[in-house]
Design a protein around this motif. Structure first.
Motif, PDB file in Angstrom:
ATOM      1  N   GLY A  30       0.762  -1.308  -0.054  1.00  0.00           N
ATOM      2  CA  GLY A  30       0.084   0.119   0.018  1.00  0.00           C
ATOM      3  C   GLY A  30       0.853   1.134  -0.033  1.00  0.00           C
ATOM      4  N   TYR A  31       2.136   1.096   0.486  1.00  0.00           N
ATOM      5  CA  TYR A  31       2.834   2.384   0.596  1.00  0.00           C
ATOM      6  C   TYR A  31       4.380   1.976   0.176  1.00  0.00           C
ATOM      7  CZ  TYR A  31      -0.446   4.080   3.870  1.00  0.00           C
ATOM      8  OH  TYR A  31      -1.624   4.109   4.809  1.00  0.00           O
ATOM      9  N   ILE A  32       5.165   2.975  -0.640  1.00  0.00           N
ATOM     10  CA  ILE A  32       6.139   2.687  -1.276  1.00  0.00           C
ATOM     11  C   ILE A  32       7.171   3.944  -0.533  1.00  0.00           C
ATOM     12  CG2 ILE A  32       7.852   2.631  -2.956  1.00  0.00           C
ATOM     13  CD1 ILE A  32       5.511   1.873  -4.851  1.00  0.00           C
ATOM     14  N   PRO A  33       7.935   3.391   0.343  1.00  0.00           N
ATOM     15  CA  PRO A  33       8.758   4.735   1.213  1.00  0.00           C
ATOM     16  C   PRO A  33       9.515   5.366   0.198  1.00  0.00           C
ATOM     17  CG  PRO A  33       8.888   2.576   2.226  1.00  0.00           C
ATOM     18  CD  PRO A  33       8.350   2.201   0.748  1.00  0.00           C
ATOM     19  N   LEU A  34       9.482   6.801   0.545  1.00  0.00           N
ATOM     20  CA  LEU A  34      10.348   7.620  -0.305  1.00  0.00           C
ATOM     21  C   LEU A  34      10.635   8.914   0.655  1.00  0.00           C
ATOM     22  CD1 LEU A  34      11.065   8.170  -3.356  1.00  0.00           C
ATOM     23  CD2 LEU A  34       9.188   9.308  -3.573  1.00  0.00           C
ATOM     24  N   PHE A  35      11.867   9.024   0.802  1.00  0.00           N
ATOM     25  CA  PHE A  35      12.210  10.049   1.799  1.00  0.00           C
ATOM     26  C   PHE A  35      11.576  10.331   2.934  1.00  0.00           C
ATOM     27  CE2 PHE A  35      13.616  11.099  -2.693  1.00  0.00           C
ATOM     28  CZ  PHE A  35      14.856  10.884  -2.610  1.00  0.00           C
ATOM     29  N   ALA A  36      10.740  11.532   3.264  1.00  0.00           N
ATOM     30  CA  ALA A  36      10.255  11.737   4.477  1.00  0.00           C
ATOM     31  C   ALA A  36       8.830  11.281   4.465  1.00  0.00           C
ATOM     32  CB  ALA A  36      10.141  13.301   4.779  1.00  0.00           C
ATOM     33  N   THR A  37       8.341  10.840   3.045  1.00  0.00           N
ATOM     34  CA  THR A  37       7.038  10.540   3.010  1.00  0.00           C
ATOM     35  C   THR A  37       6.763   9.127   2.219  1.00  0.00           C
ATOM     36  OG1 THR A  37       4.582  10.945   2.357  1.00  0.00           O
ATOM     37  CG2 THR A  37       6.522  11.751   1.019  1.00  0.00           C
ATOM     38  N   SER A  38       5.842   8.613   1.743  1.00  0.00           N
ATOM     39  CA  SER A  38       5.701   7.414   1.194  1.00  0.00           C
ATOM     40  C   SER A  38       4.780   7.778  -0.112  1.00  0.00           C
ATOM     41  CB  SER A  38       5.056   6.380   1.918  1.00  0.00           C
ATOM     42  OG  SER A  38       5.847   6.048   3.210  1.00  0.00           O
ATOM     43  N   LEU A  39       5.057   7.022  -1.141  1.00  0.00           N
ATOM     44  CA  LEU A  39       4.036   6.951  -2.341  1.00  0.00           C
ATOM     45  C   LEU A  39       3.096   5.923  -2.156  1.00  0.00           C
ATOM     46  CD1 LEU A  39       3.930   8.077  -5.339  1.00  0.00           C
ATOM     47  CD2 LEU A  39       5.163   5.794  -6.185  1.00  0.00           C
ATOM     48  N   THR A  40       1.781   6.359  -2.270  1.00  0.00           N
ATOM     49  CA  THR A  40       0.461   6.012  -1.859  1.00  0.00           C
ATOM     50  C   THR A  40      -0.223   5.149  -2.986  1.00  0.00           C
ATOM     51  OG1 THR A  40       0.458   7.332   0.068  1.00  0.00           O
ATOM     52  CG2 THR A  40      -1.447   5.917  -0.377  1.00  0.00           C
ATOM     53  N   ILE A  41      -0.478   3.947  -2.867  1.00  0.00           N
ATOM     54  CA  ILE A  41      -1.367   3.128  -3.825  1.00  0.00           C
ATOM     55  C   ILE A  41      -2.693   2.905  -3.215  1.00  0.00           C
ATOM     56  CG2 ILE A  41       0.255   2.652  -5.487  1.00  0.00           C
ATOM     57  CD1 ILE A  41       0.416  -0.023  -4.358  1.00  0.00           C
ATOM     58  N   PRO A 173       1.885  10.898 -10.035  1.00  0.00           N
ATOM     59  CA  PRO A 173       1.599   9.389 -10.301  1.00  0.00           C
ATOM     60  C   PRO A 173       0.697   8.519  -9.545  1.00  0.00           C
ATOM     61  CG  PRO A 173       4.131   9.989  -9.970  1.00  0.00           C
ATOM     62  CD  PRO A 173       3.235  11.227  -9.589  1.00  0.00           C
ATOM     63  N   GLU A 174       0.387   9.118  -8.366  1.00  0.00           N
ATOM     64  CA  GLU A 174      -0.542   8.635  -7.775  1.00  0.00           C
ATOM     65  C   GLU A 174      -1.984   8.727  -8.278  1.00  0.00           C
ATOM     66  OE1 GLU A 174      -0.310  10.134  -3.468  1.00  0.00           O
ATOM     67  OE2 GLU A 174       1.692   9.055  -3.137  1.00  0.00           O
ATOM     68  N   MET A 175      -2.017   9.994  -8.704  1.00  0.00           N
ATOM     69  CA  MET A 175      -3.479  10.382  -9.420  1.00  0.00           C
ATOM     70  C   MET A 175      -3.480   9.498 -10.696  1.00  0.00           C
ATOM     71  SD  MET A 175      -4.527  14.271 -10.917  1.00  0.00           S
ATOM     72  CE  MET A 175      -3.356  14.107 -12.341  1.00  0.00           C
ATOM     73  N   ILE A 176      -2.585   9.483 -11.521  1.00  0.00           N
ATOM     74  CA  ILE A 176      -2.371   8.769 -12.756  1.00  0.00           C
ATOM     75  C   ILE A 176      -2.984   7.329 -12.594  1.00  0.00           C
ATOM     76  CG2 ILE A 176      -1.211   7.877 -14.793  1.00  0.00           C
ATOM     77  CD1 ILE A 176       0.374  10.819 -14.530  1.00  0.00           C
ATOM     78  N   ALA A 177      -2.169   6.557 -11.440  1.00  0.00           N
ATOM     79  CA  ALA A 177      -2.570   5.407 -11.182  1.00  0.00           C
ATOM     80  C   ALA A 177      -4.045   5.071 -10.836  1.00  0.00           C
ATOM     81  CB  ALA A 177      -1.662   4.909  -9.961  1.00  0.00           C
ATOM     82  N   ALA A 178      -4.556   6.208  -9.821  1.00  0.00           N
ATOM     83  CA  ALA A 178      -5.737   5.889  -9.643  1.00  0.00           C
ATOM     84  C   ALA A 178      -6.903   6.248 -10.584  1.00  0.00           C
ATOM     85  CB  ALA A 178      -6.309   7.115  -8.706  1.00  0.00           C
ATOM     86  N   MET A 179      -6.490   7.118 -11.839  1.00  0.00           N
ATOM     87  CA  MET A 179      -7.143   7.473 -13.175  1.00  0.00           C
ATOM     88  C   MET A 179      -7.140   6.022 -13.981  1.00  0.00           C
ATOM     89  SD  MET A 179      -6.207  11.222 -13.809  1.00  0.00           S
ATOM     90  CE  MET A 179      -7.160  11.601 -15.377  1.00  0.00           C
ATOM     91  N   VAL A 180      -6.181   5.243 -13.848  1.00  0.00           N
ATOM     92  CA  VAL A 180      -6.151   4.118 -14.847  1.00  0.00           C
ATOM     93  C   VAL A 180      -6.766   2.983 -14.169  1.00  0.00           C
ATOM     94  CG1 VAL A 180      -4.562   2.668 -15.952  1.00  0.00           C
ATOM     95  CG2 VAL A 180      -3.954   5.146 -16.064  1.00  0.00           C
ATOM     96  N   ILE A 181      -6.368   2.714 -12.889  1.00  0.00           N
ATOM     97  CA  ILE A 181      -6.785   1.374 -12.227  1.00  0.00           C
ATOM     98  C   ILE A 181      -8.138   1.481 -11.803  1.00  0.00           C
ATOM     99  CG2 ILE A 181      -6.429  -0.111 -10.425  1.00  0.00           C
ATOM    100  CD1 ILE A 181      -3.497   0.653 -10.584  1.00  0.00           C
ATOM    101  N   THR A 182      -8.571   2.405 -11.304  1.00  0.00           N
ATOM    102  CA  THR A 182      -9.876   2.552 -10.644  1.00  0.00           C
ATOM    103  C   THR A 182     -11.238   2.231 -11.626  1.00  0.00           C
ATOM    104  OG1 THR A 182      -9.239   4.215  -9.077  1.00  0.00           O
ATOM    105  CG2 THR A 182     -11.505   3.932  -9.454  1.00  0.00           C
ATOM    106  N   PRO A 183     -11.049   2.684 -12.905  1.00  0.00           N
ATOM    107  CA  PRO A 183     -12.339   2.632 -13.743  1.00  0.00           C
ATOM    108  C   PRO A 183     -12.203   0.958 -14.127  1.00  0.00           C
ATOM    109  CG  PRO A 183     -11.095   4.461 -14.714  1.00  0.00           C
ATOM    110  CD  PRO A 183     -10.268   3.751 -13.542  1.00  0.00           C
ATOM    111  N   LEU A 184     -11.206   0.410 -14.423  1.00  0.00           N
ATOM    112  CA  LEU A 184     -11.253  -1.167 -14.508  1.00  0.00           C
ATOM    113  C   LEU A 184     -11.859  -1.822 -13.668  1.00  0.00           C
ATOM    114  CD1 LEU A 184      -7.401  -1.601 -15.938  1.00  0.00           C
ATOM    115  CD2 LEU A 184      -9.446  -1.214 -17.204  1.00  0.00           C
TER     116      LEU A 184
END
Length: 201
Positions: A30-41, A173-184
């Motif tokens: 659900g999270y990919i650690p990245l510096f002080a925060t995490s990339l969220t999917i 990137p999180e927004m693009i992932a949501a726009m691509v995956i969510t409709p499917l």
């Protein structure tokens, strides 16, 4: 059909809650650690819940995500700032609940106006994803200016510029992932069940 719809809702709700729990607690799901925060999917799960089950269920699953985020920050932080920042429910819980609200409300509104499921889903997913990114980063910068600036190796005055960059590198990137995956996923759920798009319960 009504009873089937209730059964489908209960089943899908349970599955999505289980997915949120696994994503929240298992590293890199659900999270990919990245510096002080995490990339969220993980936000995609909340958006799917809000669109298929309605705003209330989206907010419920967002709430569960937020509470698990806070629990994870206390028990197994993935970045140095987690314990300081995400133990605060204003940052860890509130934005997650609002992801469900924005996704569910917007989808219901747009679908009733356009009757176009794909367009309504993409727009709702994009704005709900940005809601999480902007609120989390904004609240981090506002409530913990000094520590966050130090974590990003910048000054307090330069922090907001850095956070805008993070919106671009993480949020887009999180927004693009949501726009691509969510409709499917949404299309598959509506096709396989008796749930009706735009029924905002």
């Amino acid at each position: 059909m009504k009873n089937n719809s209730k059964a489908y809702r209960l089943t899908i709700r349970g599955i999505l809650i289980a997915i949120i729990m696994v994503q929240s607690m298992v590293p890199f799901l659900g999270y990919i650690p990245l510096f002080a925060t995490s990339l969220t999917i993980i936000h995609i799960t909340v958006i799917v819940a809000a669109i298929t089950l309605g705003t209330k269920d989206g907010m419920l699953i967002g709430l569960i995500w937020g509470l698990l985020t806070m629990f994870r920050a206390w028990t197994m932080p993935t970045t140095p700032m987690d314990t300081l920042i995400f133990t605060n429910p204003v940052i860890s819980v509130l934005p997650r609940v609002l992801v469900g609200f924005v996704a569910g409300f917007l989808f219901s509104f747009l679908y009733k106006k356009t009757k176009k499921m794909s367009v309504s889903t993409v727009i709702s997913a994009a704005l709900a994803s940005l809601t999480n990114t902007v609120l989390v980063l904004g609240l981090m910068g506002f409530l913990y200016t000094g520590p966050v600036a130090e974590a990003y190796k910048t000054t307090s005055s330069g922090l907001w510029t850095v956070l805008l960059v993070v919106v671009g590198t993480n949020g887009v990137p999180e927004m693009i992932a949501a726009m691509v995956i969510t409709p499917l996923i949404v299309k598959a759920i509506f096709t396989a069940t008796s749930l009706i798009p735009g029924e905002n319960k």
